[in-house]
Design an enzyme around this catalytic site. Structure first.
Site, mmCIF file in Angstrom:
data_model
loop_
_atom_site.group_PDB
_atom_site.id
_atom_site.type_symbol
_atom_site.label_atom_id
_atom_site.label_comp_id
_atom_site.label_asym_id
_atom_site.label_seq_id
_atom_site.Cartn_x
_atom_site.Cartn_y
_atom_site.Cartn_z
ATOM 1 N N ASP A 1 10.391 -2.908 -2.447
ATOM 2 C CA ASP A 1 10.976 -3.833 -1.478
ATOM 3 C C ASP A 1 10.623 -3.355 -0.085
ATOM 4 O OD1 ASP A 1 12.482 -5.502 0.108
ATOM 5 O OD2 ASP A 1 14.403 -5.079 -0.850
ATOM 6 N N TYR B 1 5.927 -13.446 12.452
ATOM 7 C CA TYR B 1 5.041 -13.242 11.296
ATOM 8 C C TYR B 1 3.610 -12.951 11.747
ATOM 9 C CZ TYR B 1 2.372 -14.264 7.070
ATOM 10 O OH TYR B 1 1.508 -14.182 6.009
ATOM 11 N N ALA C 1 3.294 -9.496 13.360
ATOM 12 C CA ALA C 1 3.285 -8.409 12.390
ATOM 13 C C ALA C 1 1.940 -8.315 11.682
ATOM 14 C CB ALA C 1 4.402 -8.610 11.369
#
Length: 296
Positions: free
Chosen positions: A65, A164, A167
């Site tokens: 994760d 997004y 990143a």
């Protein structure tokens, strides 16, 4: 063509679906030992594992994760305990911030700073954590291959929020730095940037505030114009470099081949060899949303 991947230990993060699953199956066809990570869909990961084995590879399923950084190290340790050190890493896992890709209709200023922090921590810091976890084993072997999955959004942008794309853009800087740092130890790095398909839009997310639906609906047409060289840019940008996936791929590969010669010119011995290896390792490859085989 022998890709030298048979029995190599490969870790593909986020491999329970989509690009990650296709990548895992491709490694399976090459006879690799493929570790498949998932966050919540173990049943899907097990299905991909069965497909990898049916294709001729070996498979191992482990949870990872990006929002739980210790789980990254635990996953790598589990793979190493099962097969040995990871030799190939495909950092594909992604945090969308929901059950779908980013919603283009959200205004930039409406995105909470906590979402910026969460998106960058997962998609950039999480990728760095994955790389850091596998590097010691690669350095010890003097051989390693790292593929960072970025996005066409990093260059083409997207109407609406920016966490997004920001990143994913950071993966380019990570790859360049890592290429110089790991090249001397036989570790090669690539960035693969799947592009948004102009005929497909991510589904709207319930409860997300949207503005400017007409601009969102016009986004596919804008992508087509830009990729055909018919659009000089987007509103609000003084200059915008145009991009075609195939042209970019050829240009970047030519640059990758010539960069070692440029850097090595006038140098000799070990420094020259390191420059050649690290520069070659820093090549970026643009491709549509499908797995492409390339030299290892």
């Amino acid at each position: 063509m022998d890709t030298e991947l048979r029995d190599r230990v490969v870790l593909v993060t986020g491999a329970s679906s989509g690009i990650g699953a296709a990548t895992a199956r491709a490694f399976g066809r090459e006879g690799a030992r493929v570790a498949i990570t998932y966050r919540s869909s173990r049943d899907k990961a097990e299905k991909v594992a069965a497909e990898v084995e049916a294709a001729g590879g070996q498979a191992y399923v482990v949870r990872l994760d990006l929002e739980d950084l210790p789980s990254v190290a635990r996953a790598v340790e589990a793979v190493a305990g099962h097969w040995g050190d990871v030799e190939v890493l495909v950092a594909n896992a992604v945090r969308w911030g929901g059950d779908a890709p980013p919603e283009p209709g959200v205004r930039f200023e409406d995105v909470p700073l906590k979402e910026w922090e969460a998106m960058i921590n997962a998609n950039l810091v999480g990728a760095a954590a994955s790389v850091s976890a596998v590097l010691p084993g690669m350095r010890a072997k003097g051989w390693g291959r790292i593929v960072l999955i970025s996005s066409g959004v990093a260059e083409e942008g997207l109407p609406g929020p920016g966490p997004y794309g920001t990143a994913k853009s950071g993966l380019y800087g990570l790859a360049r730095s890592l290429a110089w740092n790991g090249g001397r130890d036989g570790i090669l790095v690539n960035v693969v940037a799947p592009r948004l398909h102009p005929d497909r839009e991510p589904p709207a997310r319930p409860g997300v505030r949207r503005r400017g639906a007409d601009r969102r609906d016009a986004h596919p047409q804008a992508l087509r114009r830009r990729r055909r060289g018919q659009d000089r840019g987007v509103p609000g940008l003084g200059r915008q470099r145009q991009s075609d996936g195939r042209a970019d791929q050829g240009r970047l590969l030519r640059r990758a081949r010539s960069a070692p010669r440029r850097l090595a010119r006038g140098r000799g011995g070990q420094a020259s060899e390191w420059a050649m290896r690290s520069a070659t390792a820093s090549a970026s490859i643009w491709c549509p949303v499908s797995w492409q085989r390339f030299s290892w």
